[in-house]
Design a protein around this motif. Structure first.
Motif, PDB file in Angstrom:
ATOM      1  N   PRO A  74     116.537  21.229 105.338  1.00 49.84           N
ATOM      2  CA  PRO A  74     116.425  22.380 106.230  1.00 49.84           C
ATOM      3  C   PRO A  74     117.362  23.524 105.848  1.00 49.84           C
ATOM      4  CG  PRO A  74     117.558  20.586 107.345  1.00 49.84           C
ATOM      5  CD  PRO A  74     117.082  20.046 106.024  1.00 49.84           C
ATOM      6  N   VAL A  75     118.499  23.201 105.265  1.00 53.74           N
ATOM      7  CA  VAL A  75     119.412  24.289 104.889  1.00 53.74           C
ATOM      8  C   VAL A  75     118.789  25.103 103.754  1.00 53.74           C
ATOM      9  CG1 VAL A  75     121.723  24.877 104.088  1.00 53.74           C
ATOM     10  CG2 VAL A  75     121.401  22.938 105.598  1.00 53.74           C
ATOM     11  N   TYR A  78     115.519  26.871 105.511  1.00 59.06           N
ATOM     12  CA  TYR A  78     115.655  27.825 106.613  1.00 59.06           C
ATOM     13  C   TYR A  78     116.918  28.658 106.547  1.00 59.06           C
ATOM     14  CZ  TYR A  78     112.050  24.774 108.472  1.00 59.06           C
ATOM     15  OH  TYR A  78     110.920  24.029 108.622  1.00 59.06           O
ATOM     16  N   TRP A  79     117.825  28.316 105.634  1.00 58.12           N
ATOM     17  CA  TRP A  79     119.059  29.083 105.614  1.00 58.12           C
ATOM     18  C   TRP A  79     119.275  29.822 104.297  1.00 58.12           C
ATOM     19  CZ3 TRP A  79     121.705  31.376 109.045  1.00 58.12           C
ATOM     20  CH2 TRP A  79     122.934  31.939 108.701  1.00 58.12           C
ATOM     21  N   ARG A 109     127.499  23.528 103.291  1.00 56.17           N
ATOM     22  CA  ARG A 109     126.674  23.799 104.467  1.00 56.17           C
ATOM     23  C   ARG A 109     125.747  22.654 104.867  1.00 56.17           C
ATOM     24  NH1 ARG A 109     126.532  30.188 104.971  1.00 56.17           N
ATOM     25  NH2 ARG A 109     127.730  29.989 106.873  1.00 56.17           N
ATOM     26  N   CYS A 110     125.781  21.557 104.144  1.00 63.86           N
ATOM     27  CA  CYS A 110     124.958  20.399 104.511  1.00 63.86           C
ATOM     28  C   CYS A 110     125.212  20.009 105.960  1.00 63.86           C
ATOM     29  CB  CYS A 110     125.297  19.223 103.610  1.00 63.86           C
ATOM     30  SG  CYS A 110     124.706  17.659 104.243  1.00 63.86           S
ATOM     31  N   VAL A 111     124.144  19.848 106.762  1.00 66.57           N
ATOM     32  CA  VAL A 111     124.313  19.512 108.167  1.00 66.57           C
ATOM     33  C   VAL A 111     124.141  18.015 108.423  1.00 66.57           C
ATOM     34  CG1 VAL A 111     123.767  21.757 109.146  1.00 66.57           C
ATOM     35  CG2 VAL A 111     121.915  20.191 108.575  1.00 66.57           C
ATOM     36  N   CYS A 113     121.642  15.974 108.048  1.00 67.51           N
ATOM     37  CA  CYS A 113     120.447  15.543 108.761  1.00 67.51           C
ATOM     38  C   CYS A 113     119.791  14.354 108.072  1.00 67.51           C
ATOM     39  CB  CYS A 113     119.449  16.683 108.904  1.00 67.51           C
ATOM     40  SG  CYS A 113     118.492  16.989 107.405  1.00 67.51           S
TER      41      CYS A 113
END
Lengths: 252, 352, 319
Positions: A74-75, A78-79, A109-111, A113
């Motif tokens: 997602p990063v 979407y980022w 920036r890895c969240v 997920c």
């Protein structure tokens, strides 16, 4: 001299000199622009070795660069498309440090997920591997302080101290770390919510529904902030944790 | 109709055919232009064969022994086919030793030869002693049992494999656009052998794609990386140079994943050679009038048959690497199939 | 049904003792109603969440091994955690302990040194939603429902770590080799990887209607970076809330205190910025089940929720 496409010349490779003398001849003027080559001259395999030898990083050898991870991330989607797990793995495996450093601003920036790890067809623990790459870079001084590292350390120290964390302290402690001037009580040295500087959104967040809220809930959280919930019999275990972290070089 | 069969070529496919024919009791003539049987794996001293990691003697030894001892098979070494007349069922063949025979069917198993890397001058083969071929690496293992840099006899710190030398290359003309099929897998195997015996030697494979097809994927692509730490870099080596300053080679390429030009030092560079039809294959095709691929000149099977060992000439069967790159065990089984087809063609009545 | 056990060790985790008190209270209510027994894990410690594993590998393993050891001491083979982060951490530890005997031995030696019993056996960890689904199930929920959640349109938000990664949570597919022993072993109880439905099933059994919510039902909320990377979290939460709203949801049901906090916090910030379609409130799925079982809004601590779901529920006559 070769003609370079402008987009391939990154600012850091351009060196400007006030005065340039070559073989005793002053060639200052239009000639004083030097563009350093982009060529990869060698690999840093010691860096790669450190990752391969760690228990959570060893699956890095299994990657075959299919990019299932990046496509799921997602990063990335979407980022910022510069966040590319597949690419980071390739760079780390060959030890192309300068390329990793160029991406330092997005690498953290890895969240977590875990879509990457979940879907990887080769069984690479991608999320773990990326964290090991970051950890190794930090250990070797190859990357500056980054926000998630500060938070991870702050969090871990809290766990180490008390055995448990407390949401309020975490929140206000973090706000303090970010440079807000937090007011602390004189005895326990705990931050007192909302007395000092507080980000506007946080004030709003809590003030608006506070009227409709349970008093007991507020009291409970205030109590926790003052008297941090602790794990009993923690001291001896804490010593062992400290020792292990010392061995890993994680306490510095 | 003549009852005997001529097998041309004493490599894996020819041996497979002669063995089956002998067993079925068919009088068989096996001609081989070299002075011993076994073909490329034996003559070129291969070390370990893919995919089962056996020695050439283990695989081909039993075939050679059986063919040489079976009274139905006449082995004629240092002999080639020089002419052929007649029609299906009774071909009159003339051999280079002057003999003529009438045979009912022919099995062509004339094989391939390794690409000559001197044709890719930019890779520095022949110029720098530390640029070797994968064939020479095999011989280094099988004859000398150790890894070294030919320039100084010392153990290299780093070895690079350069994939697709003489394969998938239109620069050489239309003749070499095919894939060699074995190169990716053999490089994986050689890289593992190096890492197993010399764990401190770093091995790099420079590839465009890795084509370890079918069941070869795990043992020759994944295992080198997962178990032996071999590194794969995507980019074709465009140039190999030598640096007098440190006495090491430089492999010049673009790392296409990083999108940067690279010139990385290496101590030993191994060129992974492609396959071309052998001179014998081209010659036999002419004599027998066999159909060839217009580009690569490998033999092609009949358009009317689904089987790939049936040639365009009735009674002539084609097997093994004369039809294009193939691995040794498939070559053996194609030879066996061609032998059985030839036996059926000459009307053998087999009783068990 | 009945593959995990009716009586399990309950590891609430730090959040449920403070900010997520409502989740703890409502979980206990639901468990009691469904005839299941939670044995509170005495004197547990933090699991390290997503943070400490980035600092120390062995330290994080030890934190979880200590909790496992406590569960063994209380006589349990199974730990149930209501938080995605906690269940992930325990399952991650389980994975490394199961698949690497050297790590297992080292951890045991260190536990002993720290005054904790070494592990005689590695307990398995399940998310509480899995446990409710398998030990009680939709049928039982239906039986217990006194005040069906009729008319309530729910977006079921599962978050990341409930279904991911299957490497820890469901299988021991292991690093390297074609070893027969190391083949993936899927846990029978696991929810569907990409299309989880346990929460949908339980809430539907209680009378609610699920709205279409894929793929946002397992999209990340920014989780461990809610505080350190506000920009990314804000964007992710916006995507989740807008999808829920535009698909007609009255409320988002959550099953993790971290996701819940992140959704509520950023919902508020987004609303302050005037972002449209983000005003869906959030409630723990156990709070909604509690209401269906006839408990009052106060019983399930609905007032603790910062996003204030009460008006919506009142409008539908459910609280």
């Amino acid at each position: 001299m070769a003609i370079h496409e402008r987009s391939l010349v990154e600012p850091e490779r351009i060196v400007r000199k006030e005065r340039l003398v070559i073989d005793g001849v002053d060639v200052s003027g239009d000639w004083n622009l030097i563009i350093l080559p982009r060529v990869i001259n060698d690999y840093d395999l010691d860096f790669a070795k450190e990752i391969i030898n760690s228990p959570d990083g060893k699956t890095i050898t299994q990657c075959y660069q299919c990019s299932y991870c990046t496509a799921s991330c997602p990063v990335h989607n979407y980022w910022d498309e510069r966040y590319n797990p597949r690419h980071f793995i390739h760079l780390a495996r060959l030890g192309l440090i300068d390329e990793l450093q160029k991406r330092a601003d997005v690498m953290w920036r890895c969240v977590s997920c875990h879509k990457c790890t979940h879907r990887c067809p080769k069984g690479v623990l991608v999320e773990e591997v990326l964290k090991v790459i970051l950890r190794t870079m930090a250990k070797k001084g190859l990357i500056d302080e980054y926000p998630s590292k500060k938070f991870d350390k702050f969090f871990t120290e809290s766990v180490l101290e008390y055995g448990r964390i407390e949401d309020g302290e975490l929140l206000f402690g973090w706000i303090e770390k970010q440079g807000y001037n937090v007011v602390k009580d004189p005895i326990l040295k705990k931050p007192i919510p909302f007395l000092g500087e507080t980000p506007e959104w946080l004030k709003q967040l809590v003030m608006k529904p506070i009227k409709s809220m349970n008093v007991s809930f507020l009291v409970l959280n205030a109590k926790h902030m003052l008297f941090h919930p602790r794990t009993k019999n923690w001291n001896k275990f804490k010593q062992v944790l400290r020792k292990v972290m010392q061995e890993e070089g994680a306490l510095t | 109709m003549a009852k005997s069969v001529l097998v041309i070529g004493g490599g894996p496919a020819g041996l497979g055919a002669a063995m089956i024919l002998g067993r079925l009791g068919i009088p068989t003539i096996l001609v081989e232009k070299e002075d011993r049987l076994g073909g490329s794996p034996i003559l070129n001293h291969y070390h370990t064969l893919i995919p089962r990691k056996l020695k050439p003697e283990q695989v081909l030894g039993p075939y050679i022994k059986e063919v040489e001892s079976n009274p139905n098979v006449q082995v004629k070494l240092k002999t080639e086919l020089s002419a052929c007349e007649g029609e299906p069922g009774s071909y009159k063949v003339t051999l280079s030793n002057g003999e003529t025979h009438e045979v009912g069917a022919i099995v062509v198993a004339t094989g391939f030869e390794h690409f000559d890397p001197r044709r890719k001058g930019e890779l520095g083969y022949g110029l720098y002693p530390d640029v070797i071929t994968n064939l020479e690496l095999e011989q280094m293992f099988s004859k000398e049992g150790r890894l070294y840099r030919p320039s100084n006899g010392q153990l290299p710190k780093r070895v690079a494999f350069v994939f697709c030398v003489g394969s998938r290359d239109r620069q050489l003309g239309v003749t070499n656009v095919h894939c060699c099929r074995y190169g990716c897998a053999l490089s994986g195997l050689q890289a593992m052998e190096i890492r197993q015996h010399y764990p401190d030697v770093d091995v790099f494979c420079y590839y465009m794609d890795v084509r370890t097809y079918g069941t070869w994927e795990y043992p020759f692509y994944w295992a080198p990386q997962e178990q032996y730490g071999v590194r794969y870099v995507r980019g074709r080596i465009a140039e190999i140079t030598y640096s007098p300053a440190d006495g090491r080679l430089r492999v010049k390429h673009e790392d296409t994943i990083v999108q940067r030009p690279s010139e990385v030092p290496m101590d030993l560079v191994v060129l992974v050679l492609g396959m071309e039809p052998s001179a014998g294959t081209k010659k036999v095709a002419k004599i027998l009038g066999l159909a060839q691929d217009p580009d690569s000149k490998f033999l092609v099977p009949s358009e009317d048959s689904g089987s790939n060992i049936i040639s365009n000439k009735p009674g002539i069967f084609i097997a093994g690497a004369c039809k294009g790159p193939i691995d040794i065990e498939s070559s053996l089984s194609e030879g066996e199939a061609a032998g059985a087809e030839a036996a059926a063609f000459v009307g053998a009545k087999v009783t068990v | 049904m009945g593959v995990i056990g009716k009586r399990v060790a309950y590891y609430p985790g730090c959040s449920l003792e403070g900010a997520a008190r409502a989740y703890d209270v409502s979980t206990r209510i639901v468990a009691r109603e469904l005839g299941l027994e939670l044995d509170y894990l005495e004197d547990y410690n933090c699991c390290g969440a997503m943070e400490s594993k980035n600092v120390t590998f062995m330290g994080t393993l030890l934190l979880n091994a200590r909790n496992m050891s406590l569960a063994r001491k209380q006589g349990h083979d199974v730990i149930v955690a209501p938080c995605n982060g906690c269940s992930f951490s325990l399952q991650r530890a389980e994975y490394f302990l199961q698949t690497d005997s050297k790590i297992f031995e080292r951890v045991n030696a260190l536990l002993k040194e720290g005054g904790v019993d070494p592990l005689d056996k590695i307990p398995e960890t399940y998310h509480i939603l899995e446990w409710f689904y398998h030990e009680a199930g939709p049928q039982k929920v239906k039986e217990k429902t006194k005040r069906p959640l009729r008319g309530l349109k729910v977006a079921n938000y599962y978050g990341c770590l409930y279904t991911r990664p299957h490497f820890y949570a469901r299988t021991y597919a292991h690093a390297g080799g074609q070893d027969e022993e190391a083949r993936p072993r899927r846990r029978e109880t696991a929810d569907d990887d990409e299309h989880p439905y346990y929460m949908n099933a339980l809430l539907e059994a209680a009378g609610a209607t699920s709205v279409e919510f894929e793929p946002m039902h397992t999209q990340c909320c920014g989780g461990p970076h809610s505080l350190s990377d506000e920009q990314v979290s804000e964007k992710f939460v916006m995507m989740i809330l807008q999808t829920a709203k535009r698909n007609g949801a009255d409320i988002i049901a959550t099953e993790c205190p971290l996701c819940h906090a992140s959704l509520e916090m950023y919902r508020h910030r987004l609303m302050m910025k005037g972002v449209p379609d983000v005003d869906v409130p959030a409630a723990y799925f156990t709070q909604l089940l509690g209401l269906a079982f006839g408990y009052s809004a106060n019983d399930v601590k609905l007032k603790d929720n910062l996003s204030d779901p009460l008006p919506v529920l009142k409008r539908l006559g459910l609280a």
